[in-house]
Design an enzyme around this catalytic site. Sequence first.
Site, PDB file in Angstrom:
ATOM      1  N   ASN A 213     -14.461 -14.880 -13.557  1.00 18.02           N
ATOM      2  CA  ASN A 213     -13.966 -15.308 -12.250  1.00 18.02           C
ATOM      3  C   ASN A 213     -13.666 -16.806 -12.287  1.00 18.02           C
ATOM      4  OD1 ASN A 213     -13.562 -14.141  -9.518  1.00 18.02           O
ATOM      5  ND2 ASN A 213     -14.904 -15.806  -8.888  1.00 18.02           N
TER       6      ASN A 213
ATOM      7  N   ASN B  92     -14.585   0.797   1.714  1.00 22.94           N
ATOM      8  CA  ASN B  92     -13.128   0.981   1.723  1.00 22.94           C
ATOM      9  C   ASN B  92     -12.672   2.123   2.624  1.00 22.94           C
ATOM     10  OD1 ASN B  92     -13.791   3.272   0.224  1.00 22.94           O
ATOM     11  ND2 ASN B  92     -12.233   2.912  -1.344  1.00 22.94           N
TER      12      ASN B  92
ATOM     13  N   SER C 136       0.814  -1.217   0.000  1.00 16.39           N
ATOM     14  CA  SER C 136       0.000   0.000   0.000  1.00 16.39           C
ATOM     15  C   SER C 136       0.851   1.272   0.000  1.00 16.39           C
ATOM     16  CB  SER C 136      -0.926   0.015   1.222  1.00 16.39           C
ATOM     17  OG  SER C 136      -1.664   1.223   1.255  1.00 16.39           O
TER      18      SER C 136
ATOM     19  N   LYS D 127     -13.076  -5.642   2.610  1.00 15.64           N
ATOM     20  CA  LYS D 127     -14.086  -4.629   2.289  1.00 15.64           C
ATOM     21  C   LYS D 127     -15.510  -5.094   2.601  1.00 15.64           C
ATOM     22  CE  LYS D 127     -11.177  -2.285  -1.069  1.00 15.64           C
ATOM     23  NZ  LYS D 127     -11.055  -1.729  -2.435  1.00 15.64           N
TER      24      LYS D 127
ATOM     25  N   ASP E  78     -14.254   3.616  -4.234  1.00 17.30           N
ATOM     26  CA  ASP E  78     -13.611   2.897  -5.333  1.00 17.30           C
ATOM     27  C   ASP E  78     -14.191   3.284  -6.694  1.00 17.30           C
ATOM     28  OD1 ASP E  78     -11.770   1.468  -3.833  1.00 17.30           O
ATOM     29  OD2 ASP E  78     -13.102  -0.240  -3.537  1.00 17.30           O
TER      30      ASP E  78
ATOM     31  N   SER F 198      -0.787   4.125   0.543  1.00 12.31           N
ATOM     32  CA  SER F 198      -1.687   5.051   1.227  1.00 12.31           C
ATOM     33  C   SER F 198      -0.988   5.988   2.212  1.00 12.31           C
ATOM     34  CB  SER F 198      -2.801   4.286   1.948  1.00 12.31           C
ATOM     35  OG  SER F 198      -3.702   3.738   1.015  1.00 12.31           O
TER      36      SER F 198
END
Length: 202
Positions: free
Chosen positions: A152, A89, A17, A68, A104, A19
Amino acid sequence: MKQVTKLGVMGNPIGHSLSPEIHLMFAKQFGDEISYDKVEIPLGEFESAIGEMIDEGYHGLNVTIPFKLDAFRCSTKCSSQARQSRAVNTLTFQNNKILGENTDGTGFIRDLEERLKFFVEHKKILILGAGGGRGILPALMERMPKSVTVANRSVARAQELCDEFGIQSILYDETGSESYDLMVNATPTSLQNKAPLVSPFA
């Protein structure tokens, strides 16, 4: 002296991350005093970890994979985007309440339109990964794409998501049957700048 606002990002893994660097830069621009930590939470311990972080004086947290959905379930009150996606988030702790937000989709659309000059309307979109794609789907569907398909590994997980949003699900090895205007890698492989193996587009 300004009071320091205690913030952080939580996930598992969390080492990737950026962030802390991003939020500390924003805080400096606006003259805010914050601390911002990376916090790796063991799987299955999200709810107890939230309680501990509130007790430790955190004002809010960003949430990344795989928590999340846990963050949505823990939220006392959610924004409309978070309710639609059933994923959160961003958590804010306020007056004994946990406020859940999902940024997001808004961030994704803004990046597409403002930085890449790509507009979703009437386009065919392929999302790789049912888990990571959940957060962007409400904002994506608002832009009226021609179609949205989720690929998926697990049919059941993808189908559950697609039933919620009225879109199509396929397996990875079926991705080559059509062409798409945009492919979004919403799988954990994106953390290593990689993509899952999919069939070439038609």
